[in-house]
Scaffold this motif. Structure first.
Motif, PDB file in Angstrom:
ATOM      1  N   GLY A 173      18.148  33.651  11.253  1.00 34.10           N
ATOM      2  CA  GLY A 173      17.627  32.963   9.977  1.00 34.10           C
ATOM      3  C   GLY A 173      17.948  31.792   9.321  1.00 34.10           C
ATOM      4  N   ASP A 174      18.057  31.885   8.144  1.00 31.32           N
ATOM      5  CA  ASP A 174      19.783  30.674   7.388  1.00 31.32           C
ATOM      6  C   ASP A 174      20.611  30.930   6.619  1.00 31.32           C
ATOM      7  N   ASP A 175      21.531  33.137   6.661  1.00 26.58           N
ATOM      8  CA  ASP A 175      21.865  33.388   5.769  1.00 26.58           C
ATOM      9  C   ASP A 175      22.923  34.557   6.734  1.00 26.58           C
ATOM     10  N   SER A 176      23.376  33.265   8.555  1.00 27.06           N
ATOM     11  CA  SER A 176      24.367  34.418   8.997  1.00 27.06           C
ATOM     12  C   SER A 176      24.655  33.313  10.071  1.00 27.06           C
ATOM     13  N   VAL A 183      35.779  29.815  12.289  1.00 27.03           N
ATOM     14  CA  VAL A 183      36.772  30.302  11.011  1.00 27.03           C
ATOM     15  C   VAL A 183      38.285  29.452  12.673  1.00 27.03           C
ATOM     16  N   ASN A 184      37.928  29.395  14.101  1.00 29.64           N
ATOM     17  CA  ASN A 184      38.311  28.663  15.078  1.00 29.64           C
ATOM     18  C   ASN A 184      39.119  27.135  15.193  1.00 29.64           C
ATOM     19  N   ILE A 185      38.097  26.258  14.227  1.00 30.56           N
ATOM     20  CA  ILE A 185      38.237  25.379  13.846  1.00 30.56           C
ATOM     21  C   ILE A 185      38.650  24.586  12.767  1.00 30.56           C
ATOM     22  N   VAL A 313      44.916  37.680  10.489  1.00 30.91           N
ATOM     23  CA  VAL A 313      43.630  38.502  10.232  1.00 30.91           C
ATOM     24  C   VAL A 313      44.063  39.075   8.832  1.00 30.91           C
ATOM     25  N   TYR A 314      45.518  38.994   8.732  1.00 28.44           N
ATOM     26  CA  TYR A 314      45.769  39.725   7.293  1.00 28.44           C
ATOM     27  C   TYR A 314      46.727  39.207   6.410  1.00 28.44           C
ATOM     28  N   ASP A 315      46.509  37.938   6.690  1.00 24.29           N
ATOM     29  CA  ASP A 315      47.091  37.561   6.034  1.00 24.29           C
ATOM     30  C   ASP A 315      46.478  36.453   5.152  1.00 24.29           C
ATOM     31  N   LYS A 316      44.897  35.941   5.958  1.00 22.45           N
ATOM     32  CA  LYS A 316      43.700  35.826   5.326  1.00 22.45           C
ATOM     33  C   LYS A 316      43.300  36.743   4.332  1.00 22.45           C
ATOM     34  N   ASP A 317      42.707  38.039   4.713  1.00 19.75           N
ATOM     35  CA  ASP A 317      41.743  39.274   4.156  1.00 19.75           C
ATOM     36  C   ASP A 317      41.296  38.771   4.641  1.00 19.75           C
ATOM     37  N   ILE A 318      40.998  38.981   6.367  1.00 19.22           N
ATOM     38  CA  ILE A 318      40.013  38.397   7.483  1.00 19.22           C
ATOM     39  C   ILE A 318      38.599  37.950   6.747  1.00 19.22           C
ATOM     40  N   LEU A 319      37.965  39.023   6.710  1.00 21.63           N
ATOM     41  CA  LEU A 319      36.549  39.907   6.174  1.00 21.63           C
ATOM     42  C   LEU A 319      36.155  39.188   4.945  1.00 21.63           C
ATOM     43  N   PHE A 321      37.654  35.921   3.647  1.00 24.20           N
ATOM     44  CA  PHE A 321      37.977  34.544   4.041  1.00 24.20           C
ATOM     45  C   PHE A 321      37.243  34.170   5.003  1.00 24.20           C
ATOM     46  N   ARG A 322      36.090  34.989   5.606  1.00 23.94           N
ATOM     47  CA  ARG A 322      35.022  34.821   6.266  1.00 23.94           C
ATOM     48  C   ARG A 322      34.319  34.769   5.491  1.00 23.94           C
ATOM     49  N   GLU A 323      33.865  35.547   4.782  1.00 17.96           N
ATOM     50  CA  GLU A 323      32.548  35.789   4.280  1.00 17.96           C
ATOM     51  C   GLU A 323      32.334  34.984   3.092  1.00 17.96           C
ATOM     52  N   SER A 324      33.327  34.129   2.228  1.00 17.06           N
ATOM     53  CA  SER A 324      33.805  33.152   1.771  1.00 17.06           C
ATOM     54  C   SER A 324      33.488  31.569   2.135  1.00 17.06           C
ATOM     55  N   LEU A 325      33.751  31.363   3.375  1.00 19.07           N
ATOM     56  CA  LEU A 325      34.395  30.520   3.961  1.00 19.07           C
ATOM     57  C   LEU A 325      32.080  30.147   4.226  1.00 19.07           C
ATOM     58  N   GLU A 326      32.096  31.397   4.685  1.00 19.23           N
ATOM     59  CA  GLU A 326      30.696  30.878   6.074  1.00 19.23           C
ATOM     60  C   GLU A 326      29.113  30.935   4.811  1.00 19.23           C
TER      61      GLU A 326
END
Length: 348
Positions: A173-176, A183-185, A313-319, A321-326
């Protein structure tokens, strides 16, 4: 208030006196992997006094289990053995508490990996997560949609303004969307580059739709898609399609396992199967590189890959971080913000 407490307390979620197993493999291997584990559990339970409780074996959609996992506060109600793709439930705040308490362990920390894994820093320094397998993404260029567009050879190429609104990546959809790519970029080229890439995304589409529509000249779809290698392999001989391994490295999309220390011995047969050559060879044949040293994976010699690395992964608090960037990326893609309450957990 915990909206999943009743479910978490139920025997469907967790059965006392059993080895409790949950698995959330990547889409590319999900159906066959679940069926194989289901068959193993069936045979195991016929010959062992202590049974394996595997709710995925009776559940068409395990999404509710994934959503509930984030709300488990009592580690005794958390699975004893869990497989999960990417950096999601196993990096949620509640699980990090379990990690800090030393409840879970990397049971493969002393195992010799497939030689491919020795090319990057796969081993978790905190000895919580075991890497069981990994997949990679390729760039698919559909000349039947736009033959005049330059063929990209890397993710860096895709940051060029000529590719704006020319790309599709995996999403619901438009939510994920596929944050492994984003994150690689970010990790290679910075946040501005990640948001520039978001401007290049026209659609969020499942891999199967890309394969179905590729090469048919449908001008309404993006000419470029980023999909897993095994889906790209299906397009290798299709007319007007070029499948490109990115020169700046294909990001590692991991399948991780963790096990409760107190259950490691009791669950040894299960762990040996999950990390063994039978399941591993199926993954290897499916372009999902197995960790098992006795598996014949596809050839990755000379193909550049990129792993975020455990420091990131650990320094960024990966989950978090990812959800905020997403959310920033999706707001650019969809053109408007979305209430976080509307979002649901996706397996991959």
């Amino acid at each position: 208030m915990n909206p999943y407490q009743e479910f978490i307390d139920s025997p469907d979620f967790h059965k006392e006196g059993c080895i409790n197993l949950m698995t959330f493999p990547a889409c590319a291997i999900k159906v066959e992997t679940t069926e194989a584990i289901k068959e193993f559990v069936k045979n195991y339970n016929q010959s062992h006094k202590v049974k394996i409780h595997y709710p995925m074996g009776n559940e068409d959609s395990p999404k509710s289990y994934m959503e509930a996992l984030r709300w488990v506060e009592d580690p005794n109600r958390y699975p004893d053995v869990i497989l999960a793709c990417d950096f999601k439930s196993l990096f949620a705040p509640n699980f990090k508490k379990f990690q800090e308490q030393g409840i879970f362990t990397d049971v493969l920390k002393d195992a010799k990996p497939h030689s491919f894994y020795e090319t990057f820093d796969y081993k978790d320094p905190k000895e919580t997560y075991s890497m069981l397998g990994a997949s990679f993404s390729v760039i698919v260029f559909d000349k039947s949609v736009d033959s005049n567009l330059p063929v990209p050879t890397s993710f860096k190429d895709l940051l060029d303004p000529i590719y704006e609104k020319k790309i599709s990546i995996h999403g619901h959809g438009d939510d994920s969307c596929d944050m492994t790519i984003v994150v690689n970029i970010y990790e290679q080229y910075g946040k501005a580059a990640a948001l520039t890439f978001a401007k290049a995304i026209k659609e969020l589409r499942h891999f199967s739709k890309v394969v179905k529509e590729a090469g048919k000249g449908n001008k309404s779809i993006p000419p470029i898609s980023i999909i897993p290698e095994n889906f790209g392999y299906l397009l290798r001989n299709r007319k007007n399609i070029e499948v490109i391994w990115p020169q700046d490295g294909s990001p590692v999309f991991p399948l991780l396992m963790t096990v409760k220390k107190e259950k490691a011995d009791q669950a040894k047969e299960l762990i040996d199967y999950l990390s063994g050559p039978e399941l591993g060879q199926y993954w290897g044949d499916s372009h999902f590189a197995s960790f098992n040293q006795n598996v014949e994976n596809k050839e990755y010699q000379g193909k550049p890959i990129r792993y975020l690395g455990w420091d990131f992964v650990y320094d960024k608090d990966i989950l978090e971080f990812r959800e905020s960037l997403e959310e920033e990326v999706l707001e650019i893609v969809r053109g408007y913000p979305m209430d976080k309450k509307e979002k649901v957990q996706r397996i991959c």
